[in-house]
Write a protein that holds these residues in place. Structure first.
Motif, short mmCIF file in Angstrom:
data_model
loop_
_atom_site.label_atom_id
_atom_site.label_comp_id
_atom_site.label_asym_id
_atom_site.label_seq_id
_atom_site.Cartn_x
_atom_site.Cartn_y
_atom_site.Cartn_z
N TYR A 72 47.87 32.80 -59.96
CA TYR A 72 47.92 31.37 -59.75
C TYR A 72 46.70 30.75 -60.43
O TYR A 72 45.68 30.48 -59.81
N LEU A 73 46.85 30.57 -61.74
CA LEU A 73 45.76 30.04 -62.53
C LEU A 73 46.18 28.74 -63.19
O LEU A 73 47.37 28.46 -63.35
N LYS A 74 45.19 28.01 -63.64
CA LYS A 74 45.47 26.82 -64.43
C LYS A 74 46.02 27.27 -65.78
O LYS A 74 45.76 28.40 -66.22
N PRO A 75 46.79 26.43 -66.44
CA PRO A 75 47.44 26.83 -67.70
C PRO A 75 46.47 27.39 -68.75
O PRO A 75 46.79 28.36 -69.44
N PHE A 76 45.30 26.81 -68.85
CA PHE A 76 44.33 27.29 -69.83
C PHE A 76 43.95 28.74 -69.56
O PHE A 76 43.97 29.59 -70.45
N TYR A 77 43.62 29.06 -68.31
CA TYR A 77 43.21 30.42 -67.95
C TYR A 77 44.39 31.38 -67.97
O TYR A 77 44.23 32.57 -68.29
N ARG A 78 45.58 30.89 -67.64
CA ARG A 78 46.77 31.73 -67.71
C ARG A 78 47.01 32.17 -69.16
O ARG A 78 47.31 33.33 -69.44
N GLU A 79 46.83 31.24 -70.09
CA GLU A 79 46.99 31.56 -71.51
C GLU A 79 45.92 32.55 -71.98
O GLU A 79 46.21 33.48 -72.73
#
Length: 89
Positions: A72-79
């Motif tokens: 459950y990460l923000k899109p930036f960190y997920r990428e």
């Protein structure tokens, strides 16, 4: 000309000569060190392929576990995490 030379000047000249001799000696010793040869150790420690294989398998399982659990990460960190997993493959 000799009357202009003071004892301090003579002392300074002696110090310069002694330093030059020391540097020549250091250069000579350095040249001798370069002539030394390295020797390969006779007792080589052989690695255990089974341990490496087990380690690699465990590492792959950990990576798969990290990829399968939802993050459950923000899109930036997920990428960033996705890019990291691509790099380690």
């Amino acid at each position: 000309v000799n009357n202009n030379i003071s004892p301090q000047t003579l002392l300074r000249q002696q110090e310069i000569l002694s330093r030059l001799l020391e540097s020549e000696k250091a250069i000579r010793e350095q040249e001798e060190d370069q002539k030394r040869e390295s020797k390969e150790p006779k007792n080589k420690k052989l690695s255990n392929p089974n341990q490496n294989f087990e380690y690699n398998m465990q590492h792959l399982k950990e990576i798969e576990n990290l990829q399968s659990t939802p993050l459950y990460l923000k899109p930036f960190y997920r990428e960033k995490a996705q890019n990291y997993f691509i790099l380690i493959k």
